[in-house]
Design a protein around this motif. Structure first.
Motif, mmCIF file in Angstrom:
data_model
loop_
_atom_site.group_PDB
_atom_site.id
_atom_site.type_symbol
_atom_site.label_atom_id
_atom_site.label_comp_id
_atom_site.label_asym_id
_atom_site.label_seq_id
_atom_site.Cartn_x
_atom_site.Cartn_y
_atom_site.Cartn_z
ATOM 1 N N MET A 103 0.821 -1.208 0.000
ATOM 2 C CA MET A 103 0.000 0.000 0.000
ATOM 3 C C MET A 103 0.858 1.262 0.000
ATOM 4 S SD MET A 103 -3.010 -1.170 -0.271
ATOM 5 C CE MET A 103 -4.273 -0.020 0.263
ATOM 6 N N VAL A 104 1.930 1.256 0.770
ATOM 7 C CA VAL A 104 2.820 2.417 0.816
ATOM 8 C C VAL A 104 3.475 2.624 -0.546
ATOM 9 C CG1 VAL A 104 4.953 3.343 1.802
ATOM 10 C CG2 VAL A 104 3.229 2.295 3.299
ATOM 11 N N HIS A 151 1.517 6.153 -7.327
ATOM 12 C CA HIS A 151 0.381 6.939 -7.824
ATOM 13 C C HIS A 151 0.407 8.382 -7.319
ATOM 14 C CE1 HIS A 151 -1.532 3.521 -9.734
ATOM 15 N NE2 HIS A 151 -1.422 2.818 -8.618
ATOM 16 N N GLU A 152 1.415 8.690 -6.508
ATOM 17 C CA GLU A 152 1.617 10.049 -5.987
ATOM 18 C C GLU A 152 0.372 10.572 -5.263
ATOM 19 O OE1 GLU A 152 2.896 12.331 -9.390
ATOM 20 O OE2 GLU A 152 4.963 11.617 -9.181
ATOM 21 N N VAL A 153 -0.104 9.767 -4.311
ATOM 22 C CA VAL A 153 -1.249 10.150 -3.482
ATOM 23 C C VAL A 153 -0.843 10.053 -2.012
ATOM 24 C CG1 VAL A 153 -2.944 9.415 -5.189
ATOM 25 C CG2 VAL A 153 -2.188 7.796 -3.450
ATOM 26 N N ASP A 154 -1.584 10.737 -1.160
ATOM 27 C CA ASP A 154 -1.198 10.760 0.257
ATOM 28 C C ASP A 154 -2.312 10.327 1.198
ATOM 29 O OD1 ASP A 154 -2.866 12.936 0.067
ATOM 30 O OD2 ASP A 154 -1.336 14.418 0.591
ATOM 31 N N ASP A 155 -3.354 9.674 0.678
ATOM 32 C CA ASP A 155 -4.349 9.071 1.569
ATOM 33 C C ASP A 155 -5.039 7.929 0.837
ATOM 34 O OD1 ASP A 155 -7.017 9.976 0.387
ATOM 35 O OD2 ASP A 155 -6.059 11.911 0.731
ATOM 36 N N ARG A 161 -7.866 8.748 -1.823
ATOM 37 C CA ARG A 161 -7.351 9.147 -3.129
ATOM 38 C C ARG A 161 -6.748 7.946 -3.862
ATOM 39 N NH1 ARG A 161 -8.040 11.970 -7.519
ATOM 40 N NH2 ARG A 161 -6.087 12.558 -8.543
ATOM 41 N N LEU A 162 -6.082 7.055 -3.123
ATOM 42 C CA LEU A 162 -5.522 5.852 -3.736
ATOM 43 C C LEU A 162 -6.638 4.988 -4.323
ATOM 44 C CD1 LEU A 162 -3.057 4.084 -4.351
ATOM 45 C CD2 LEU A 162 -3.328 3.064 -2.069
ATOM 46 N N ARG A 197 -9.294 3.023 -8.947
ATOM 47 C CA ARG A 197 -10.674 2.573 -9.208
ATOM 48 C C ARG A 197 -11.003 1.298 -8.422
ATOM 49 N NH1 ARG A 197 -8.377 3.364 -13.924
ATOM 50 N NH2 ARG A 197 -8.629 1.210 -14.630
ATOM 51 N N VAL A 198 -10.537 1.280 -7.184
ATOM 52 C CA VAL A 198 -10.827 0.165 -6.270
ATOM 53 C C VAL A 198 -11.889 0.611 -5.281
ATOM 54 C CG1 VAL A 198 -9.899 -1.320 -4.448
ATOM 55 C CG2 VAL A 198 -8.531 -0.854 -6.498
#
Length: 205
Positions: free
Chosen positions: A161-162, A168-172, A175-176, A181-182
């Motif tokens: 996950m990390v 994907h350059e996301v921080d929560d 947003r991931l 699209r999960v």
């Protein structure tokens, strides 16, 4: 990536979702592991037969859990560790099913959690021949762990996950989930509330 969550993994004594015999948890803050926990669990009567196949997979025997706490004693510890975090698990439907079945069998309320599946995130992040935990974890740079050890598996899940958040350059997690699209899952009262809001009161009658 400053991403926060708790990864979780269960091993079971048999095919019953209420037969949890081990749980591993990994707390991640700002993309780093800050705490871990592992407990053996004594499965409840009626769900406590250890099948040879399951023992072969995880190596846990009845003697190893004989003095362990049952779910009724353990749930508060698990809730205390995870707090208000979203949960993540590899093939999360299995692990969330264990929580729901174990709580229900113990006569407790199903705890309220949102969750995300690292298996589904891995499918939308990597191009692999297999998305089994060891393979997906290797893609995330986490390898050489003892698969089917609950804590090690939770650590591998956390690493996926990390790494996915970084790629994907996301921080929560929200947003991931959106960018991959999960679907965001839920158990407990929040799941009931979500169902009602989508389907209306007639769906609950």
């Amino acid at each position: 990536m400053p991403i926060d969550f708790t990864a979780i993994d269960f091993e079971t004594a048999n095919s019953s979702s209420a037969s949890a015999c081990s749980v591993g948890l990994v707390k991640v803050r700002d993309g780093r592991v800050v705490d871990t926990a592992h407990w053996y669990i004594r499965p409840p009567v009626g769900h406590d037969a250890f099948l040879e196949w399951n023992i072969k997979i995880h190596g846990i025997t009845p003697d190893m859990v004989a003095g362990a706490a049952g779910w009724g004693e353990l749930q508060n510890d698990l809730l205390g560790f995870a707090g208000d975090d979203w949960l993540v698990a590899h093939n999360a439907g299995f692990d969330m099913g264990v929580i729901k079945a174990s709580a229900t069998t113990a006569g407790l309320s199903v705890p309220d959690y949102r969750y995300l599946c690292s298996l589904q995130v891995a499918r939308r992040t990597y191009h692999l021949d297999s998305y089994r935990l060891p393979v997906a974890a290797m893609a995330a740079g986490f390898e050489g762990f003892r698969h089917h050890d609950a804590l090690a598996d939770a650590e591998a899940c956390a690493a996926i996950m990390v790494h996915a958040a970084e790629r994907h350059e996301v921080d929560d997690l929200e947003r991931l989930a959106h960018i991959t699209r999960v679907k965001i899952g839920a158990i407990g009262p929040v799941a009931v509330a979500q169902h009602a809001s989508v389907h209306g009161p007639m769906a609950l009658q």
